[in-house]
Design an enzyme around this catalytic site. Structure first.
Site, PDB file in Angstrom:
ATOM      1  CG  ASP A 210    -115.426  62.624 -33.759  1.00  0.00           C
ATOM      2  OD1 ASP A 210    -114.613  63.215 -34.832  1.00  0.00           O
ATOM      3  OD2 ASP A 210    -115.405  61.985 -33.659  1.00  0.00           O
TER       4      ASP A 210
ATOM      5  CD1 TRP B  42    -119.633  54.322 -32.114  1.00  0.00           C
ATOM      6  CD2 TRP B  42    -117.999  53.627 -30.894  1.00  0.00           C
ATOM      7  NE1 TRP B  42    -119.054  53.172 -32.561  1.00  0.00           N
ATOM      8  CE2 TRP B  42    -118.286  52.991 -31.768  1.00  0.00           C
ATOM      9  CE3 TRP B  42    -116.231  54.349 -30.297  1.00  0.00           C
ATOM     10  CZ2 TRP B  42    -117.086  51.686 -31.602  1.00  0.00           C
ATOM     11  CZ3 TRP B  42    -116.016  53.403 -29.882  1.00  0.00           C
ATOM     12  CH2 TRP B  42    -116.211  51.881 -31.092  1.00  0.00           C
TER      13      TRP B  42
ATOM     14  CG  HIS C 290    -113.510  56.039 -38.706  1.00  0.00           C
ATOM     15  ND1 HIS C 290    -114.450  55.613 -39.448  1.00  0.00           N
ATOM     16  CD2 HIS C 290    -112.973  55.668 -37.794  1.00  0.00           C
ATOM     17  CE1 HIS C 290    -115.106  55.775 -37.599  1.00  0.00           C
ATOM     18  NE2 HIS C 290    -113.895  55.903 -36.656  1.00  0.00           N
TER      19      HIS C 290
ATOM     20  CB  SER D 192    -109.257  59.068 -37.741  1.00  0.00           C
ATOM     21  OG  SER D 192    -109.593  58.306 -36.236  1.00  0.00           O
TER      22      SER D 192
ATOM     23  CE1 TYR E 258    -117.975  55.560 -34.787  1.00  0.00           C
ATOM     24  CE2 TYR E 258    -118.561  58.187 -34.324  1.00  0.00           C
ATOM     25  CZ  TYR E 258    -117.395  57.497 -34.984  1.00  0.00           C
ATOM     26  OH  TYR E 258    -116.340  57.195 -34.545  1.00  0.00           O
TER      27      TYR E 258
END
Length: 341
Positions: free
Chosen positions: A65, A35, A135, A166, A70
């Site tokens: 990941d 991220w 997500h 997630s 992002y």
């Protein structure tokens, strides 16, 4: 691997690996969350991003990941560029769904999922994505069989090799586990965020589903280096999302009020002792939790990346340390986060 002044020095000891659910892949117990390499943590240059990726991979990390949002794909693209230069291929997990506009369950159609995933394939420069995770979608998505059918079709077409979810809550994770195609669950887990230990991790272990532990340092609180006077830039979520203004509050400091977290982290540092970096100590706690496949801390620079990797070679925490950490959680954290969680 040893740690000197927070910097890990390479040794010949390979990182421990664990199977990621039923994917057939073994991944390092310390991965790299990227991220920071895309956005929302202040600016990270292309050169610094490449250095972070190289340092982590050179140190034995085999799990990256990322997510399509992002930096609006910047993190995925930086991973593609770094891996192309290295000529190697670690396991890369990405995420899809936060591009939904409006952000509603109705947007999770087969057509949209395919479009989001195809974009990630282009960003990462691959024909088949190793793992795609929903997500943190709207809660209704976790129980929508049509979404899983669409993902199953993409697996059958070899567009993706596997998929997972997630989640923000334990309940969302338990709902996802009812669908046999789910291979992994990514969840917030750290010394300050323990609820997944009670029910979700045991249920995932029974289903042979991998657990990726995110926000393991509570957005940096568990480095033990912040004070109540620490400030963050305008483009840093630790500034603009402290109360959940932009997305779920749990993604920022694990939902712990900043001043409470600073005081609690100071106690964690004392428990870790002067010879162990507090961040590595906190990551070791996560690694040791039964059912955890890998912990995925982020890093904005090489020192942080190598310090994270060093956690894999620390000894497990002692019973006394575990008891002291539980006391800090009970006395400092539990009451302050009850309503937020």
């Amino acid at each position: 691997m040893t740690v000197t002044d927070g910097i890990a020095e390479s040794s010949n000891t390979p990182l421990e690996t664990r199977p990621l659910g039923r994917t057939g892949a073994d991944v390092s117990v310390v991965g790299l969350g990227t991220w920071q390499l895309g956005g929302d943590w202040g600016d990270v240059s292309s050169e610094d991003a490449a250095a972070v990726l190289d340092a982590a991979l050179d140190a034995g990390v085999t799990l990256l990941d990322t997510a399509d949002v992002y930096g609006d794909g910047k993190s995925e693209e930086r991973i593609r560029q770094s891996l192309a230069a290295r000529g190697e291929r670690p396991f890369v997990a990405t995420k899809a769904g936060r591009r939904a506009d409006p952000f509603t369950a109705e947007q999770y159609t087969a057509e949209n999922l395919r479009a989001w995933i195809d974009r990630s394939r282009r960003n990462l420069g691959v024909d088949t994505l190793d793992l795609v995770q929903l997500h943190c979608p709207p809660p209704a998505v976790y129980s929508d069989q049509r979404v899983y059918d669409a993902l199953d079709a993409l697996v059958a077409e070899q567009v993706i090799a596997a998929y997972g979810v997630s989640v923000e809550t334990v309940e969302e994770g338990l709902t996802a586990l009812q669908h046999p195609g789910v291979q992994s669950i990514q969840v917030i887990l750290n010394i300050f965020r323990r609820k997944p230990l009670e029910e979700l991790l045991p249920a995932a272990a029974r289903a042979e589903v991998g657990i990726l532990a995110r926000v393991p340092l509570a957005s940096g609180l568990l480095t033990g280096k912040y004070t109540v006077d620490t400030t963050f830039g305008a483009d840093d979520h630790r500034n603009y999302n402290r109360n959940g203004e932009a997305f779920d509050v749990g993604e920022t400091f694990s939902g712990v009020p900043f001043d409470v977290g600073v005081a609690a982290a100071r106690e964690v540092a004392e428990i870790a002792g002067p010879d162990v970096e507090t961040a590595a100590f906190a990551l070791r706690w996560v690694i040791d939790q039964p059912g955890v496949t890998a912990v995925i801390p982020g890093a904005r620079n090489v020192k942080q990346a190598l310090g994270n990797v060093a956690a894999a070679n620390l000894p497990s925490l002692t019973d006394s340390q575990l008891a002291d950490l539980e006391r800090v959680y009970d006395e400092r954290i539990r009451a302050s986060v009850h309503d937020r969680w």
